[in-house]
Design a protein around this motif. Structure first.
Motif, PDB file in Angstrom:
ATOM      1  N   ASP A 130       5.322   0.967 -10.596  1.00  0.00           N
ATOM      2  CA  ASP A 130       6.549   0.665 -10.199  1.00  0.00           C
ATOM      3  C   ASP A 130       7.055  -0.863 -10.665  1.00  0.00           C
ATOM      4  O   ASP A 130       8.354  -0.838 -10.816  1.00  0.00           O
ATOM      5  CB  ASP A 130       6.640   0.495  -8.642  1.00  0.00           C
ATOM      6  CG  ASP A 130       6.336   1.639  -7.965  1.00  0.00           C
ATOM      7  OD1 ASP A 130       7.417   2.401  -7.717  1.00  0.00           O
ATOM      8  OD2 ASP A 130       5.143   1.818  -7.718  1.00  0.00           O
ATOM      9  N   ASN A 131       6.307  -1.624 -11.240  1.00  0.00           N
ATOM     10  CA  ASN A 131       6.563  -2.731 -12.150  1.00  0.00           C
ATOM     11  C   ASN A 131       5.574  -3.019 -13.037  1.00  0.00           C
ATOM     12  O   ASN A 131       4.352  -2.811 -12.609  1.00  0.00           O
ATOM     13  CB  ASN A 131       6.781  -3.828 -11.107  1.00  0.00           C
ATOM     14  CG  ASN A 131       7.749  -4.914 -11.712  1.00  0.00           C
ATOM     15  OD1 ASN A 131       8.170  -5.126 -12.736  1.00  0.00           O
ATOM     16  ND2 ASN A 131       7.829  -6.053 -10.916  1.00  0.00           N
ATOM     17  N   LYS A 152      13.505   1.246 -15.026  1.00  0.00           N
ATOM     18  CA  LYS A 152      12.226   1.015 -14.409  1.00  0.00           C
ATOM     19  C   LYS A 152      12.196  -0.454 -14.316  1.00  0.00           C
ATOM     20  O   LYS A 152      12.197  -1.084 -15.215  1.00  0.00           O
ATOM     21  CB  LYS A 152      11.082   1.860 -14.750  1.00  0.00           C
ATOM     22  CG  LYS A 152      11.168   3.230 -14.599  1.00  0.00           C
ATOM     23  CD  LYS A 152       9.704   3.908 -15.073  1.00  0.00           C
ATOM     24  CE  LYS A 152      10.143   5.518 -14.774  1.00  0.00           C
ATOM     25  NZ  LYS A 152       8.879   5.997 -15.426  1.00  0.00           N
ATOM     26  N   ARG A 202       3.146   1.062  -3.806  1.00  0.00           N
ATOM     27  CA  ARG A 202       4.346   0.637  -4.769  1.00  0.00           C
ATOM     28  C   ARG A 202       3.337  -0.055  -5.625  1.00  0.00           C
ATOM     29  O   ARG A 202       2.701  -1.055  -5.283  1.00  0.00           O
ATOM     30  CB  ARG A 202       5.383  -0.238  -4.492  1.00  0.00           C
ATOM     31  CG  ARG A 202       6.140  -0.901  -5.661  1.00  0.00           C
ATOM     32  CD  ARG A 202       7.200  -1.976  -5.006  1.00  0.00           C
ATOM     33  NE  ARG A 202       7.682  -2.759  -6.220  1.00  0.00           N
ATOM     34  CZ  ARG A 202       8.709  -2.710  -6.910  1.00  0.00           C
ATOM     35  NH1 ARG A 202       9.258  -1.455  -6.937  1.00  0.00           N
ATOM     36  NH2 ARG A 202       8.834  -3.571  -7.894  1.00  0.00           N
TER      37      ARG A 202
END
Length: 452
Positions: free
Chosen positions: A205-206, A248, A182
């Motif tokens: 992912d972030n 997301k 991630r």
């Protein structure tokens, strides 16, 4: 242990060990205030309440409180202290913070890393180091499948090609080792363009976007090398980044200082810009910096957190949900017990990697020689430091053991404890007070949701 408090017109009591949260009317709150720490009422104080409010109402409140005690939802015992007081945790690395660039295109006045170079020479992480860091976390992650990589700086996008190569390499390794990476990137936004935004949206992912709020506030702190503010340059990019992000993960993260103790206005300003995942953190600086949070600022800040909680509630009632990081609590699920007692896992599960490949307990320890654990090429060689970090939890920190907030703050930040007390088992007291207030506001917000 219980913690009883009131925000606006709502009386709330938290049973610390069970995690149960109760909303009380005014009389029940007064009755509960007569109980000692062992859950027994003071008869003289109860007698005075009966004289003031009547015997029957007070007896009814006593009976209701006793029921909660009998059910283990009030004055419950601590099931973890004996288990964790002498517990250390084996080192299984699950997350790395990769310092892609010890350099930055901003000169933020509060930055702990100086000009992004961590008070050393400017440098970027070569792909060979990043590649070895991926190998290192795979080799040291045991049976853990899900691994995390944070691309950090300085400004990591100064080294975008290495980020791209690292992501591709990690994805290739996933198949062979049954791992799942991630990825998170933190950026000041100056280098975002359409192509970079598309890449980050497809691979990260972030995404953490740095903005301090209102233009005048942001531009007073977040300054380019030429001395100008960055608000006008980055806000349009952030709005576009968030628009293509859709469902997301992202959040916009800021810092407030003594210059903007009315920081709720900055949170609401960012919400008005269309951002709904927000965090604004108190600056952490020593006395004498000129913008540090002082103890005399606490009451103003407490009031500001309450004001922000009320504003966020009003927005929710209007159908606009804005998540403020510090007010997000999961009272039913949430982190596992070990996580709640030990926190972020710095020095054991979570490590920082400098451009040279040196390993540190976290990004805030980077460059402090006594905390250098080893190198991704040679592994960890200072296991005594790792052992020290593995023993840190809310029971081995004396100031945390009897604190009502311990299961929410997890003992606070080890770097702050070291910087302010020169003791990994210490605490940053102003930070503790702010965290307690944030937890109270978060619990109040939850209570309002339950009350409808």
């Amino acid at each position: 242990m219980i913690h009883q408090f009131k925000i606006y017109d709502t009386n709330i009591v938290l049973d610390v060990n069970s995690g149960a949260v109760h909303i009380l009317d005014d009389l029940a709150g007064k009755v509960l205030s007569c109980f000692n720490e062992k859950g027994r009422p003071n008869e003289e104080e109860i007698k005075l309440l009966k004289q003031e409010f009547g015997e029957v109402p007070v007896d009814e409140a006593l009976a209701e409180l006793q029921t909660l005690i009998d059910e283990g939802l009030l004055f419950s015992t601590d099931p973890y202290e004996e288990m964790f007081t002498h517990k250390s945790t084996p080192t299984v690395v699950k997350a790395l913070c990769l310092h892609m660039a010890h350099d930055c295109n901003l000169r933020c006045k509060y930055c702990f890393a100086g000009e992004g170079n961590y008070h050393s020479e400017k440098t970027k992480m070569p792909f060979e180091v990043a590649k070895k860091a991926i190998d290192f976390v795979i080799e040291n992650s045991g049976n853990r499948k899900n691994l995390e990589i944070d691309f950090f700086g300085g400004e990591p996008l100064l080294n975008l090609k290495t980020i791209q190569d690292t992501v591709a390499y990690a994805r290739e390794k996933e198949k062979s080792f049954n791992k799942r990476f991630r990825f998170t990137v933190t950026t000041n936004g100056l280098l975002l363009d359409d192509e970079t935004m598309d890449y980050l949206n497809n691979t990260m992912d972030n995404i953490v976007l740095s903005l301090d709020g209102r233009k005048e506030i942001n531009d007073a702190m977040r300054i380019t090398r030429s001395g100008s503010g960055c608000y006008e340059a980055i806000v349009p990019k952030f709005r576009k980044m968030v628009s293509i992000r859709k469902d997301k993960d992202y959040y916009v993260r800021g810092t407030f200082t003594r210059n903007n103790l009315d920081f709720s206005e900055d949170v609401l300003h960012m919400a008005d810009l269309g951002f709904d995942q927000l965090s604004i953190e108190p600056v952490v600086l020593p006395d004498g910096s000129g913008i540090e949070i002082k103890r005399e600022d606490l009451e103003k800040i407490f009031s500001e957190y309450e004001k922000l909680a009320l504003k966020l509630l009003e927005l929710r009632k209007q159908g606009k949900r804005v998540n403020f990081f510090h007010f997000m609590l999961d009272l039913e699920g949430g982190p596992c017990v070990a996580k709640r007692l030990r926190g972020c896992g710095s020095g054991t599960e979570y490590l920082a990697v400098t451009p040279q490949g040196d390993l540190y307990p976290c990004h805030q320890f980077a460059g402090i020689e006594e905390f250098k654990l080893g190198n991704v090429f040679t592994g960890i060689n200072k296991t005594d430091i790792v052992d020290t970090f593995s023993r840190i939890n809310v029971y081995t920190k004396e100031s945390c053991r009897h604190c009502w907030a311990k299961f929410y703050c997890s003992g606070g930040c080890a770097a702050n404890a070291w910087n302010f007390q020169n003791d990994l088992y210490g605490t940053y007291e102003i930070g503790c007070e702010l965290e307690k207030k944030r937890i109270e506001c978060a619990l109040w917000l939850k209570a309002q949701e339950l009350l409808g």
